[in-house]
Design a protein around this motif. Structure first.
Motif, mmCIF file in Angstrom:
data_model
loop_
_atom_site.group_PDB
_atom_site.id
_atom_site.type_symbol
_atom_site.label_atom_id
_atom_site.label_comp_id
_atom_site.label_asym_id
_atom_site.label_seq_id
_atom_site.Cartn_x
_atom_site.Cartn_y
_atom_site.Cartn_z
ATOM 1 N N THR A 154 0.850 -1.207 0.000
ATOM 2 C CA THR A 154 0.000 0.000 0.000
ATOM 3 C C THR A 154 0.880 1.249 0.000
ATOM 4 O O THR A 154 1.871 1.315 0.726
ATOM 5 N N ASP A 200 -7.694 -1.741 -4.022
ATOM 6 C CA ASP A 200 -7.383 -0.358 -4.397
ATOM 7 C C ASP A 200 -8.691 0.442 -4.578
ATOM 8 O O ASP A 200 -9.575 0.044 -5.343
ATOM 9 N N GLU A 201 -8.778 1.540 -3.868
ATOM 10 C CA GLU A 201 -10.016 2.333 -3.819
ATOM 11 C C GLU A 201 -10.491 2.786 -5.213
ATOM 12 O O GLU A 201 -11.686 2.893 -5.470
ATOM 13 N N ARG A 202 -9.549 3.034 -6.121
ATOM 14 C CA ARG A 202 -9.926 3.615 -7.417
ATOM 15 C C ARG A 202 -10.811 2.683 -8.233
ATOM 16 O O ARG A 202 -11.740 3.133 -8.908
ATOM 17 N N LEU A 205 -12.754 0.382 -6.915
ATOM 18 C CA LEU A 205 -14.045 0.302 -6.204
ATOM 19 C C LEU A 205 -14.933 1.461 -6.658
ATOM 20 O O LEU A 205 -16.122 1.289 -6.916
ATOM 21 N N GLU A 206 -14.317 2.653 -6.757
ATOM 22 C CA GLU A 206 -15.085 3.836 -7.183
ATOM 23 C C GLU A 206 -15.684 3.641 -8.575
ATOM 24 O O GLU A 206 -16.763 4.112 -8.863
ATOM 25 N N GLN A 237 -21.683 -1.460 -1.260
ATOM 26 C CA GLN A 237 -20.723 -2.116 -0.363
ATOM 27 C C GLN A 237 -21.545 -2.736 0.758
ATOM 28 O O GLN A 237 -22.349 -2.059 1.406
#
Ligand code: ADE
Length: 258
Positions: free
Chosen positions: A53, A117-119, A121-122, A128
């Motif tokens: 990370t 990785d958050e990107r 998910l967005e 969620q």
């Protein structure tokens, strides 16, 4: 209904979901379940899907690209509802299951390691969802809990005798106790009202038992269960009796409560 599961452990999904009632529904083509291995979309030498990370911290994160490509392989142009299983998500319940059962297609994204990785998910996730306040090693078991619960609401998946009409939560209360043969087992008798053949009395007894169990085990459900004034009065009476028997001042021993 079609479920797609994006996972690092497709065999875990297929093995479990192809048995019992859900397996029978798959055979009868009421449901289809596809498990997509995210690792198949990691186009590097060792098919690695995780990395460190940014910013430091323990653990590895699933990378955006293989997750995205796995999702794109099932999503096509349709942009189906895509559920990411995470303890941070909205709590799953029967109401959510009912709503999701109206969809034609659902995609479940199962994370491992410290998350994803958050990107990505967005970009791909619409919901969620958490199945409870505890942490599992991955999203697979949570996805299977959700699929099992949603699938049984699909018309035809349950036979008439398995149908969920009178089960826990369908009326906002826990289920009443049930009995089968023999009439006496280990000196315990079936409650006589159930042998009476008097349908109205049986229904009244079951309703009372449902309320009593809910009061004992899930009192938080009572407020939204649409109880009548008479039922609330009964609850007040039971509560008084419970308190008395806890304090040892009850002369009846709480006998007439059950
Ligand atoms: N992944 C890990 N723990 C979870 C939980 N409680 N619910 C949903 N997904 C999870």
């Amino acid at each position: 209904m079609h479920f797609s599961v994006l996972t690092l452990f497709p065999e875990m999904i297929l093995h479990t979901m192809n048995t019992s009632i859900i397996g029978r529904a798959v055979e009868r083509k009421l449901l289809s379940i596809e498990a997509v291995n995210i690792r198949d979309f990691a186009f590097n030498k060792h098919q690695k899907v995780d990395d460190y990370t940014y910013g430091g911290g323990a653990g590895m994160l699933m990378q955006a690209e293989p997750v995205y490509l796995a999702w794109a392989s099932v999503a096509g142009e349709r942009k189906p509802r895509t559920i990411y299983l995470t303890p941070q998500g909205k709590r799953f319940d029967q109401k959510m299951a009912k709503e999701l059962a109206l969809e034609e297609d659902l995609v479940f994204l199962c994370g491992h390691y410290e998350g994803i990785d958050e990107r990505v998910l967005e970009e791909i996730v619409t919901d969620q969802v958490s199945i409870g306040d505890y942490v599992l090693t991955g999203g697979e078991l949570a996805a299977m809990v959700m699929m099992d619960c949603i699938a049984r609401m699909v018309p035809g998946v349950l036979s008439n005798s398995e149908s969920g009409e009178t089960e826990s939560f369908s009326d906002g209360l826990l289920e009443y106790p049930q009995y089968s043969r023999p009439e006496v087992w280990h000196d315990k008798s079936v409650p006589p009202v159930l042998l009476s053949g008097h349908h109205a009395n049986v229904a009244a007894w079951r309703r009372e038992q449902s309320i009593l169990r809910t009061l004992k085990w899930r009192p938080d459900l009572l407020r939204t269960a649409g109880l009548t004034n008479k039922e609330w009065a009964l609850i007040r009476e039971w509560k008084k009796k419970m308190k008395e028997s806890e304090e040892g001042t009850d002369s009846s021993g709480g006998e007439e409560m059950v």
